[in-house]
Scaffold this motif. Structure first.
Motif, PDB file in Angstrom:
ATOM      1  N   ASP A 121       0.843  -1.197   0.000  1.00 32.76           N
ATOM      2  CA  ASP A 121       0.000   0.000   0.000  1.00 32.76           C
ATOM      3  C   ASP A 121       0.875   1.243   0.000  1.00 32.76           C
ATOM      4  O   ASP A 121       0.560   2.243  -0.627  1.00 32.76           O
ATOM      5  CB  ASP A 121      -0.907   0.022   1.243  1.00 32.76           C
ATOM      6  CG  ASP A 121      -1.933  -1.095   1.190  1.00 32.76           C
ATOM      7  OD1 ASP A 121      -2.021  -1.756   0.128  1.00 32.76           O
ATOM      8  OD2 ASP A 121      -2.632  -1.306   2.187  1.00 32.76           O
TER       9      ASP A 121
ATOM     10  N   SER B 226       1.728   4.635  -2.954  1.00 32.82           N
ATOM     11  CA  SER B 226       1.631   6.082  -2.768  1.00 32.82           C
ATOM     12  C   SER B 226       2.969   6.794  -3.006  1.00 32.82           C
ATOM     13  O   SER B 226       3.030   8.010  -3.006  1.00 32.82           O
ATOM     14  CB  SER B 226       1.094   6.389  -1.371  1.00 32.82           C
ATOM     15  OG  SER B 226       1.918   5.776  -0.414  1.00 32.82           O
TER      16      SER B 226
ATOM     17  N   GLN C  50     -10.623   1.230  -1.179  1.00 30.59           N
ATOM     18  CA  GLN C  50      -9.698   2.082  -0.418  1.00 30.59           C
ATOM     19  C   GLN C  50     -10.452   3.001   0.539  1.00 30.59           C
ATOM     20  O   GLN C  50     -10.030   3.214   1.671  1.00 30.59           O
ATOM     21  CB  GLN C  50      -8.853   2.911  -1.373  1.00 30.59           C
ATOM     22  CG  GLN C  50      -7.844   2.073  -2.133  1.00 30.59           C
ATOM     23  CD  GLN C  50      -7.237   2.841  -3.283  1.00 30.59           C
ATOM     24  OE1 GLN C  50      -6.980   4.029  -3.156  1.00 30.59           O
ATOM     25  NE2 GLN C  50      -7.039   2.185  -4.403  1.00 30.59           N
ATOM     26  N   GLU C  51     -11.576   3.526   0.070  1.00 25.45           N
ATOM     27  CA  GLU C  51     -12.378   4.395   0.940  1.00 25.45           C
ATOM     28  C   GLU C  51     -12.887   3.607   2.146  1.00 25.45           C
ATOM     29  O   GLU C  51     -12.837   4.085   3.280  1.00 25.45           O
ATOM     30  CB  GLU C  51     -13.554   4.986   0.156  1.00 25.45           C
ATOM     31  CG  GLU C  51     -13.127   6.058  -0.836  1.00 25.45           C
ATOM     32  CD  GLU C  51     -14.228   6.443  -1.824  1.00 25.45           C
ATOM     33  OE1 GLU C  51     -14.145   7.540  -2.374  1.00 25.45           O
ATOM     34  OE2 GLU C  51     -15.152   5.629  -2.062  1.00 25.45           O
TER      35      GLU C  51
ATOM     36  N   GLU D 240     -11.521   0.938   3.443  1.00 26.99           N
ATOM     37  CA  GLU D 240     -10.394   0.583   4.289  1.00 26.99           C
ATOM     38  C   GLU D 240     -10.029   1.752   5.213  1.00 26.99           C
ATOM     39  O   GLU D 240      -9.762   1.549   6.401  1.00 26.99           O
ATOM     40  CB  GLU D 240      -9.198   0.179   3.409  1.00 26.99           C
ATOM     41  CG  GLU D 240      -7.896  -0.115   4.137  1.00 26.99           C
ATOM     42  CD  GLU D 240      -7.969  -1.328   5.058  1.00 26.99           C
ATOM     43  OE1 GLU D 240      -8.921  -2.118   4.936  1.00 26.99           O
ATOM     44  OE2 GLU D 240      -7.075  -1.455   5.929  1.00 26.99           O
TER      45      GLU D 240
ATOM     46  N   PRO E 157      -7.439   7.773   1.469  1.00 28.78           N
ATOM     47  CA  PRO E 157      -7.280   6.719   0.458  1.00 28.78           C
ATOM     48  C   PRO E 157      -6.307   7.183  -0.626  1.00 28.78           C
ATOM     49  O   PRO E 157      -6.110   8.383  -0.807  1.00 28.78           O
ATOM     50  CB  PRO E 157      -8.690   6.552  -0.109  1.00 28.78           C
ATOM     51  CG  PRO E 157      -9.389   7.831   0.177  1.00 28.78           C
ATOM     52  CD  PRO E 157      -8.749   8.415   1.407  1.00 28.78           C
ATOM     53  N   LEU E 158      -5.707   6.242  -1.319  1.00 25.62           N
ATOM     54  CA  LEU E 158      -4.798   6.550  -2.431  1.00 25.62           C
ATOM     55  C   LEU E 158      -5.536   7.439  -3.440  1.00 25.62           C
ATOM     56  O   LEU E 158      -4.998   8.402  -3.947  1.00 25.62           O
ATOM     57  CB  LEU E 158      -4.383   5.232  -3.082  1.00 25.62           C
ATOM     58  CG  LEU E 158      -3.188   5.204  -4.002  1.00 25.62           C
ATOM     59  CD1 LEU E 158      -1.931   5.691  -3.286  1.00 25.62           C
ATOM     60  CD2 LEU E 158      -2.981   3.776  -4.527  1.00 25.62           C
TER      61      LEU E 158
END
Ligand SMILES: [Zn+2]
Length: 461
Positions: free
Chosen positions: A40, A44, A103-104, A106, A125-126
């Motif tokens: 993860d 980024s 992602q949101e 998570e 999130p990313l």
């Protein structure tokens, strides 16, 4: 002219290769790193190039490890054109929106579990659903297999059928700079010949250099016939024992291929007429709908089914469970069900709930039909773990575990060698493979200079 490698370098995910020619910058794929949690952070990190300076992205196919960083690219300033096939465009839309949503979720989950002090730190999130939607604006021209497209002065791209997933392509680039001409071929992911639904990968043309995937560079697949036999036997045995079958499934291609074989099995009487199959993945359901819209990508056998108005993916006991409540209700089924759910490597998603309810029961079966990366839950179970942790609970592995690799959507070593041989390339860049697979594959190549690029490494042509 030069090429730089910014992903899938001695690794199977995060595909991202940059070509510079005649003052223009063309990216081939911009995929997400997938697998363990540490990845993860890699996602980024800076790309290794300026997103705003990219003129065009050529997308080989819609798998997350090839398109999953496109929203990040747009977020960081990319304003060029994304070119891909019609089917890939539709599938990439699903895949990117799904990734943004996960992602949101998570971030929300982490925020809920973080202590007061950690909560003060910003977690983001990313990219968001909005970022993914914005990215769709950059999808421009649609590539047709075999038709050259002018990308920029001095750069022409031709998409060839890669036979890997619906809409997948290899890309031939004709480059010209200061009177010098080069032909570069990027394989994308290459399919496994003789599988249903899709055509086999196209025979590649002669080129100067090739960038190729090596996912199964060290292995030969079992033929598909025995794999289908194994699938039917595992399902038959589990239903006789009164258990369920859980198949961790990649939403694209594998899910549709399994539906194809389950339908064929029920039709031919090799599977019980009463078989109840649950496709428990909103994305796989949507992807199946995209498949139904793109018969131009099919092989002759599947086109024939469509002409006869027979749906290659429909069987009498098939249920699409889109809603979470429907998915949760599957936990109450004790036996006789085949449950297909993502994620394929069990790194997240609904399949983890189904494993929690079925992995500890001897009468059940878990069938792995796809690639399982290092460090993933799927790999731990395949490698023979006695128990695994799911939702903070240690679940013993008592179900029968099957690994059926004949369904692979990737070419095996022999197929990769034949494909490479047809290119006649004097230079070969191996990507998208674990180092050992790459090394073994490289050792089999003759008459070509083999490179295994490191992350951010650049080469002049
Ligand atoms: Zn792929």
């Amino acid at each position: 002219m030069k090429i730089e490698f910014h992903g899938a370098d001695q690794d199977v995910t995060g595909s991202c290769h940059l070509i510079e020619c005649a003052g223009k910058r063309v990216l081939i794929d911009c995929g997400l790193y997938q697998g363990g949690r540490e990845l993860d952070e890699e996602n980024s990190e800076p790309f290794g190039f300026d997103a705003a300076a990219i003129d065009c992205v050529l997308l080989t196919h819609a798998h997350l490890d090839h398109c999953g960083r496109l929203p990040l690219l747009a977020k960081r300033g990319f304003r060029g054109e994304i070119v891909t096939t019609g089917a890939s465009r539709e599938l990439a839309r699903l895949v990117m929106l799904d990734a943004a949503h996960l992602q949101e979720e998570e971030v929300t989950r982490q925020a809920r579990h973080a202590n007061q002090r950690a909560r003060g730190r910003a977690m983001a999130p990313l990219y968001t659903t909005l970022d993914a939607l914005n990215t769709l604006e950059f999808f421009g021209r649609t590539a047709q297999y075999g038709s050259p497209l002018a990308i920029a002065p001095g750069i022409t791209a031709t998409f060839l059928d890669a036979g890997h997933i619906l809409g997948s392509a290899s890309v031939v680039l004709e480059l010209e700079e200061a009177g010098a001409r080069r032909r570069i071929l990027l394989s994308g992911d290459l399919g496994n010949a003789g599988r249903p639904i899709l055509r086999d990968p196209a025979v590649p043309p002669k080129v100067d250099a090739v960038v190729m995937e090596t996912t199964y560079g060290d292995r030969l697949h079992k033929p598909i016939g025995p794999s289908v036999d194994e699938l039917y036997a595992a399902i038959g045995d589990a239903s006789r024992r009164g258990g369920n079958v859980v198949i961790p499934t990649f939403a694209l291609e594998r899910a549709q291929e399994l539906l194809f074989y389950l339908r064929a099995g029920v039709e031919s009487g090799r599977l019980p007429q009463t078989l109840q199959v649950f496709l428990d993945s909103p994305m796989a359901i949507s992807a199946t709908e995209v498949f139904e819209r793109h018969p131009e990508c099919y092989d002759a056998e599947t086109r024939e089914l469509f002409r006869e108005k027979r749906d290659p993916f429909a069987l009498p006991g098939l249920h699409f469970t889109r809603q979470t409540a429907e998915s949760v209700a599957l936990n109450r089924i004790a036996g006789g069900a085949v449950i297909m759910a993502g994620a394929g490597m069990c790194t997240g998603g609904r399949v983890r709930h189904h494993l929690r309810h079925n992995l500890g029961r001897r009468e059940c079966a878990i069938i792995f039909v796809g690639y399982a990366g290092r460090g993933t839950l799927a790999r731990r179970i395949i490698d023979g773990a006695n128990s695994v942790n799911l939702f903070g609970e240690e679940v013993p592995v008592r179900a029968s575990i099957h690994t059926i690799n004949g369904f692979s959507a990737h070419a095996d070593q022999a197929e990769l060698l034949v494909w490479h041989g047809a290119t006649g390339a004097a230079r070969t860049f191996l990507v998208h493979g674990e180092p050992e697979a790459m090394r073994q594959f490289g050792a089999r190549l003759q008459g070509t200079r083999v490179e295994m690029p490191a992350r951010h490494q650049a080469f002049e042509f």
